[in-house]
Design an enzyme around this catalytic site. Structure first.
Site, PDB file in Angstrom:
ATOM      1  N   GLU A 298       0.815  -1.220   0.000  1.00 48.87           N
ATOM      2  CA  GLU A 298       0.000   0.000   0.000  1.00 48.87           C
ATOM      3  C   GLU A 298       0.845   1.264   0.000  1.00 48.87           C
ATOM      4  O   GLU A 298       0.375   2.339  -0.354  1.00 48.87           O
ATOM      5  CB  GLU A 298      -0.932   0.000   1.222  1.00 48.87           C
ATOM      6  CG  GLU A 298      -0.289   0.336   2.560  1.00 48.87           C
ATOM      7  CD  GLU A 298       0.487  -0.806   3.173  1.00 48.87           C
ATOM      8  OE1 GLU A 298       1.053  -0.629   4.254  1.00 48.87           O
ATOM      9  OE2 GLU A 298       0.530  -1.904   2.557  1.00 48.87           O
ATOM     10  N   ASP A 340      17.870  25.372 -28.681  1.00 45.79           N
ATOM     11  CA  ASP A 340      18.150  26.655 -29.325  1.00 45.79           C
ATOM     12  C   ASP A 340      19.632  26.986 -29.170  1.00 45.79           C
ATOM     13  O   ASP A 340      20.232  26.708 -28.133  1.00 45.79           O
ATOM     14  CB  ASP A 340      17.328  27.772 -28.680  1.00 45.79           C
ATOM     15  CG  ASP A 340      15.862  27.720 -29.081  1.00 45.79           C
ATOM     16  OD1 ASP A 340      15.547  26.988 -30.036  1.00 45.79           O
ATOM     17  OD2 ASP A 340      15.042  28.401 -28.445  1.00 45.79           O
ATOM     18  N   ASN A 670       6.196  -4.757   8.736  1.00 46.68           N
ATOM     19  CA  ASN A 670       5.673  -3.944   7.633  1.00 46.68           C
ATOM     20  C   ASN A 670       5.942  -2.459   7.878  1.00 46.68           C
ATOM     21  O   ASN A 670       6.272  -1.719   6.958  1.00 46.68           O
ATOM     22  CB  ASN A 670       4.172  -4.184   7.492  1.00 46.68           C
ATOM     23  CG  ASN A 670       3.571  -3.442   6.314  1.00 46.68           C
ATOM     24  OD1 ASN A 670       4.010  -3.614   5.192  1.00 46.68           O
ATOM     25  ND2 ASN A 670       2.575  -2.608   6.574  1.00 46.68           N
TER      26      ASN A 670
END
Length: 844
Positions: A298, A340, A670
Site C-alpha cells: 500500500e 536553441d 511492515n
C-alpha cells in the site's frame, strides 16, 4: 470592482491616460520607493489554498488498509473478552501494540505528505512570475507579487499581464483574453478611453491580470492587484496546487490492486486452512488481517509521490523547474535534445565586436539606429541582443530618440522591426530580410553578412527610411560564444546514446561555426526555406542525420519535432518565444527558458531552465534516469520484503507447524523494515554508469526483466528464514525464543536486502557507505529492535532477549543471504539496464 482591506482598485478605463496616472498618484517615471512602501495594497497574489495540518492528519486514517488495521485492532480487543478469562491490562497487549502501530503509520504518512506539500510550495516560489517596472525613473525587474497600484509596467509580446492596468502608450498591441472573457481571438488594445459602462470584454484601454500579450508592446499603470483584479473576483480560478497523478503512479496503483487481489486470495486460503486445522477463529482472522496489511504494497504510491517531490526539489537546485511530473518519467527516455543556439548553447551575452557601413560617414547613423530602434534599457533590461546594441551605441555617443510609433514590431515571422522618429523610420533585422526591404545594397548586405557569419558572429542589418526611400546603412556583428560546459554536456549526452541537435534563427555559417565549437555534428545543415520544399518522406530521411538547423521559424520546429517523433525518437525541445509554444507542448519534454523566455513559452513547457543552460538539460536527463532507477529499486525491495512473510505463514499453515510470526510481528515488520529503507532508497545517488547506457524504451514496464530476480530473491529469503525457524523448532527451542531470533533474522535479511538493492552492480562498486539516509534508516530500525528485545516492550511483543551467540548465528545467516544476493548479480540473475536485454511487457 470591489476592494478590501488587503487589496485596492480604481476605475479608470473611461478617462484619459494622463488623468489615470494622476488619480493613482503616479507619474511617467513611476512611484517612488517611499510610495511603494506606503501603498495600502497587499501582495499581488491570489490566496493560496493549502491543506491544513489537521486535514493532513485526517487523511492518514482514510485508507482502505488503515480500515483493515482497525479491524485487526477490534479483533485484538475482542479476543480476550471472548476467551472468558479474567481481564487485566496484559490481556490487551496486542491491542495496545496495534494501536501504536496505527499511530506510527499515520505519523509516517503525515511526514511524507507534509514534505510533498513543502516541495510544492517551494516550486510555486521558484516559478513566481516577474514584471518589468519603472520606479523612481529607473527600470527594474521585480517579482509580480510586489506590484502595487500606481506602478508603471512595460509589456511586450509573450508577457503575461500580472495585474489589472490602464494603458498609457501602446504599439500594435493585441492581447489574448480568453482566460477571462472566453474570446478566442486576440483583442486589439489602445490608449483611447472607452465608455464608463463598457463591459470588461470591451474595455480596450485596459489590460487584465492573467491575460497574454500576443503582439506589440505597451506601457501601463497598475490599477488593481490581488483579489481586486477581475481575475481575483472569479472564485473558480482560485485553487490549490496539487501534485497530479503521473502515468507511473497510475501503473503502480494498478499493480498494487493486482497484487492486493492475489494477496487477499492467499490470505483467504490461510484463514480457511487454519479453521480446518481447528485454530481459534479470532486468532486465524487476526493472522489473516495482519498478512493482508503486510503483503499488500500500500505504500508504493505514497513513496513514489515523495520520491517525485524530492526529485523535483533536487532538479530545482540544478536550475531546472519541473512544471509537469510526467516529464520526470520521460526525461530518462529522451533520445534527442533539440536546443536553441542563442542563450542555451551560447551564453546570450551579446557583444558588438564588428561593424560594417554601406558608405563613409554612416557610422554615427548606424549607432543612432542601434540606440533608437530598440526597446532595451541599460544596464541590462530587455532582450540581450538589443542590450548589446544599446551598449555599443552608448559607447559611440549616439543620441537616443523617443519612439513616435512602432510601425512593425519584431516577430519571428517578420524577422525585423521598424520604428518612426519624426520624419525618419529606422529598420533593424536579419540581413536577408533587410536586403529585401531596401531600395539598394542587397548584394552588399549578403556579402558582408557572409563574411561576419563565417567567423561565428550573429549578424544584424540596419536601414533608414526617409524621403520615400529605404537605404541600407550597415551591419552589426555580435559575438555570443558558447557557454562553459556545453561541449562536455554534449559529449556526456552522446555517451548516453542521446543526439544533440542545434536549432537557430541565425545564418547557416554562424550555426556551423558554433556547432563545431561545442562538438555537435555540423557536416549536414538544413535551412528553413529548404525545409519548406521537402516532402514528408524526404524530411524524415534528412532529419535522421542532420544535427544543425539554421534560419528556422517556429513552424519549422514543429515539422522537425514531428519528423523525429515519427521515427520513434523521444524528443526534448527547447524554446523561448510565443510561437514556440506549439512545439513545446507537442514535445515529449518541452523545455522553456526561465531567464529570457516568454510567459507563454514557460506555461507550455514541462520543464523551465532557470539558467537557460544546455548543460542543465543534460543534468535534468541524468536526474530523470536516477529517479527511475530508484523507483525501480524500492519497488523491487518492497515486493520482495512483503511476499516472503506471506510464503512463511502459508507454509506453516499448510505443514501444520507453529506460526513463525504473530500478527503484531507482521505488522511491525511492515511498518519498520519496509517504510524507512524504501524511502531511503529513493534518495540513492546516481549509479556510475547512469549516463553511459542507452535510453530506456519509453513504454518499458517498471518491472520489465525483473520478475526472475524478484521471484528468486523472495524464494531465497523464504528458504533462509523458514529453514532457520523450523530448524529451531525441531531442536525443541522455546517458541517465543525461536520467534525472537527469527524476527531478528528477518529484519537483518531485509535490511541487507535494502543495501543490496542500491545497485544492479555489486554494491561494493558504489560504496557501502554511499547512502547516508539508508544507513540512518538501518540504524533506526536496529535501535528500535534492540528496544523491543531488551526492555519491557518485549512482553508486549511476545519476545524474549537473545544471547550474543544467537546474534552471531543470526548475523552469519543474514550475511550469507547478502552474499548470495550479491552473487546473483554476477551470475546474471540481475537484468542489466540495457533495452536490448528484454522486451518490455505491456504492464508493469
Amino acid at each position: 470592482m470591489s476592494s478590501g482591506p488587503d487589496s485596492y482598485s480604481v476605475l479608470v478605463h473611461d478617462i484619459p491616460a494622463s488623468e489615470a496616472l494622476s488619480q493613482l498618484g503616479s507619474r511617467p517615471g513611476g512611484l517612488t520607493a517611499a510610495e511603494v512602501f506606503a501603498s495600502p495594497a497587499g501582495p499581488n497574489a491570489l490566496p493560496e489554498s493549502k491543506r491544513s495540518l489537521v486535514s493532513l492528519v485526517k487523511r492518514q486514517f482514510q485508507d482502505v488498509l488503515v480500515y483493515i488495521l482497525f479491524v485487526a485492532l477490534a479483533l485484538s480487543i475482542a479476543a480476550p473478552v471472548l476467551e472468558h478469562e479474567p481481564l487485566t491490562w496484559r490481556s490487551f497487549l496486542d491491542a495496545y501494540v496495534i494501536g501504536a502501530i496505527l499511530l506510527l503509520n499515520a505519523a509516517l504518512g503525515f511526514v511524507q505528505e507534509y514534505k510533498a506539500e513543502e516541495a510544492i510550495a517551494e516550486l510555486a516560489r521558484l516559478g513566481a512570475p516577474h514584471a518589468r517596472v519603472r520606479r523612481g525613473g529607473v527600470e527594474q525587474d521585480i517579482a509580480s507579487r510586489e506590484l502595487v497600484p500606481g506602478d508603471v509596467v512595460q509589456l511586450e509580446a509573450g508577457d503575461r499581464v500580472s495585474a489589472d492596468a490602464r494603458i498609457l502608450t501602446s504599439s500594435h498591441l493585441a492581447v489574448d483574453e480568453s482566460s477571462l472573457t472566453g474570446e478566442s481571438m486576440p483583442v486589439r488594445k489602445s490608449v483611447a478611453p472607452v465608455a464608463a459602462n463598457a463591459p470588461v470584454a470591451e474595455r480596450s484601454s485596459m489590460l487584465y491580470s492573467g491575460t497574454l500579450v500576443t503582439r506589440g508592446s505597451a506601457e501601463a499603470v497598475v490599477v488593481a492587484t490581488g483579489l481586486s483584479t477581475e481575475t481575483g473576483r472569479i472564485a473558480e480560478l482560485v485553487g490549490g496546487t496539487v501534485l497530479p497523478e503521473t502515468p507511473l503512479q497510475r501503473r503502480l496503483r494498478r499493480l498494487g490492486f493486482m497484487l492486493g487481489g492475489v494477496v487477499l486470495v492467499l490470505t483467504a486460503i490461510v484463514v480457511v486452512a487454519g479453521l480446518v486445522q481447528g485454530l481459534p477463529l479470532i486468532e486465524v482472522l487476526l493472522v489473516g488481517v495482519s498478512l493482508a496489511v503486510s503483503a499488500v504494497p500500500e505504500g508504493l504510491p505514497a513513496v513514489v509521490t515523495v520520491c517525485f517531490a524530492l526529485g523535483v526539489r533536487r532538479m530545482a537546485h540544478e536550475h531546472a523547474l519541473v512544471r509537469r511530473l510526467d516529464s520526470l518519467e520521460t526525461l530518462g527516455s529522451v533520445t534527442v535534445i533539440c536546443a536553441d543556439k542563442t542563450g542555451t548553447i551560447t551564453g546570450n551575452r551579446m557583444t558588438v565586436v564588428r561593424t560594417s557601413v554601406a558608405q563613409d560617414g554612416d557610422g554615427p547613423l548606424l549607432a543612432e539606429i542601434a540606440a533608437c530602434c530598440n526597446h532595451a534599457a541599460l544596464p541590462n533590461l530587455g532582450d540581450p541582443t538589443e542590450v548589446a546594441l544599446l551598449r555599443w551605441a552608448d559607447k559611440e555617443g549616439a543620441t537616443r530618440l523617443s519612439i513616435d510609433d512602432e510601425e512593425v514590431p519584431f516577430s519571428s515571422e517578420e524577422k525585423y522591426m521598424r520604428t518612426r522618429h519624426g520624419e525618419r523610420s529606422f529598420l533593424k533585422g536579419s540581413p536577408e530580410r533587410i536586403a529585401l526591404l531596401v531600395d539598394d545594397g542587397g548584394d552588399a548586405i549578403d556579402a558582408a553578412a557572409d563574411s561576419f557569419a563565417a567567423r561565428g558572429l550573429r549578424v544584424l542589418a540596419g536601414a533608414v527610411h526617409e524621403s520615400g526611400r529605404t537605404r541600407y546603412v550597415g551591419l552589426w556583428g555580435l559575438e555570443d560564444p558558447p557557454r562553459d560546459g556545453v561541449r562536455t554536456a554534449v559529449e556526456e549526452a552522446r555517451a548516453a546514446g542521446i543526439r544533440s541537435v542545434m536549432i537557430t534563427g541565425d545564418s547557416p555559417a554562424t550555426a556551423r561555426s558554433i556547432a563545431a565549437q561545442v562538438g555537435i555534428d555540423a557536416t549536414r545543415t538544413l535551412v528553413g526555406n529548404q525545409l519548406d520544399t521537402l516532402t514528408e518522406p524526404e524530411l524524415l530521411a534528412r532529419v535522421r542525420d542532420t544535427s544543425v538547423f539554421a534560419r528556422v521559424a517556429p513552424e519549422h520546429k514543429i515539422a522537425i519535432l514531428q519528423a523525429l517523433q515519427a521515427q520513434g525518437e523521444i524528443v526534448s525541445m527547447s524554446g523561448d518565444g510565443v510561437n514556440d509554444a506549439p512545439a513545446l507542448k507537442g514535445a515529449h519534454v518541452g523545455v522553456a527558458m526561465g531567464d529570457r523566455g516568454t510567459e507563454v513559452a514557460r506555461e507550455a513547457a514541462s520543464v523551465v531552465l532557470a539558467d537557460d543552460h544546455f548543460a542543465t538539460i543534460v543534468a535534468a536527463i541524468r536526474e530523470g534516469r536516477r529517479l527511475h532507477d530508484n523507483i525501480r529499486k524500492f519497488v523491487l525491495f518492497l515486493l520482495r520484503a512483503n511476499f516472503d512473510e506471506l510464503l512463511l505463514i502459508l507454509a506453516a499453515v499448510a505443514l501444520k507447524l507453529p506460526l513463525p510470526f504473530l500478527p503484531i510481528h507482521i505488522l511491525w515488520l511492515n511498518l519498520m523494515t519496509d517504510g524507512l529503507p524504501a524511502l531511503a532508497l529513493g534518495t540513492e545517488p546516481a549509479e556510475p554508469d547512469v549516463m553511459q547506457r542507452p535510453p530506456r524504451p519509453h513504454d518499458e514496464g517498471l518491472l520489465s526483466g525483473e520478475w526472475p530476480r524478484l521471484i528468486g530473491m523472495t524464494l531465497l529469503s523464504f528458504t533462509m528464514v523458514g529453514g532457520w525457524f523450523w530448524w529451531q523448532n525441531a531442536q525443541g527451542v522455546d517458541l517465543d525464543h525461536a520467534r525472537s531470533t527469527t524476527l531478528t533474522l528477518t529484519i537483518g535479511i531485509e535490511l541487507l536486502m535494502a543495501m543490496s538493492a542500491r545497485s544492479r552492480l555489486p554494491v561494493v562498486t558504489v560504496g557501502l557507505l554511499g547512502n547516508r539516509w539508508l544507513l540512518a534508516a538501518i540504524a533506526v530500525v536496529l535501535c528500535v529492535h534492540l528496544l523491543l528485545l531488551y526492555t519491557p516492550l518485549a512482553v508486549a511483543f511476545h519476545l524474549v532477549p537473545i544471547s550474543l551467540a544467537d546474534w552471531g548465528r543470526v548475523s552469519a545467516v543474514a550475511c550469507a543471504g547478502f552474499v548470495l544476493f550479491e552473487a546473483s548479480k554476477l551470475v546474471g540473475l540481475t537484468r542489466r539496464d540495457d533495452p536490448g536485454d528484454s522486451q518490455p511487457p505491456a504492464t508493469p
